[in-house]
Scaffold this motif. Sequence first.
Motif: not given
Length: 201
Positions: A135-137, A143-146, A182-183, A192-194
Motif C-alpha cells: 500500500y502507498r506510504e 480518511f481511507i478507513s472511514r 486507490g491505495i 491484486l491482479n493475480t
Amino acid sequence: MKEKILTKASEMFLNLGFKSVTMDDLANELGISKKTIYTHFENKTKLVEESSLYLLKYISNGIDCIIETDRNPIEELYEIKKFVMKHLNDEQSSPQYQLQKYYPKVYATIKSKQYDVMQECVVSNIKKGIEIGIYRENINIEFISRIYFSGVTSIKDYKLFPIKLFPVKQLQDDFLEYHLRGITTPDGRKILNTLINSNQE
C-alpha cells in the motif's frame, strides 16, 4: 436454550427479514412454545436486538480468525469479504433495510458497533500493507478507513444500488477492487491482479 433461540432467530431474520418473522414462526421452527421464547426475551424488539448483536459478534470472531492466519493484507480483505458474504448474503429480503426501517434504534446500535469493529480491522490492514510495501506510504489512514466503511454500508442501500443493475457478489467485488486500486503500490497491484484473475477462472 437462549443461544439456540438466538442462532435460529438470526438465521430466520437473515433469510426472511426482520419484519416477516413472527414469534410464532420462530417457536414452530424450534418446536417450542412461544412462552419459552418470552422467558428469555421480553418482546420481539429485544430478540431482534440480541440476535443482531449475536450475529455481529459471530462475524467479528470470524474476521479475527482470518486476521490471525497472517495473509498479506490484500488477500486478507478478500477472505474477509468471502466470509462475510457467506454468512450475510441474502439478495431478496434485504435484512439491513428492514432493520433500519422497523427497528431504527437497534439499527443505530448495530451500525455503531459495526463501525468500531471495521475501523480497527481496516486501520490495522492498511498499516500492515504500508509496512510491507503493497500500500502507498502517503495515504491518510483515518480518511481511507472511514471512506471504506462508508462505501461498505452505502452499497447495501438497494435504492442506490438496485439488485437488477448490481448483483450483490459483483458489487462487493467491484467495490473491493475500487478500494484497493486507490491505495496499492505497483507491487500491490500485481498481487491484486493475480487475485482477480484467479477469482475469474
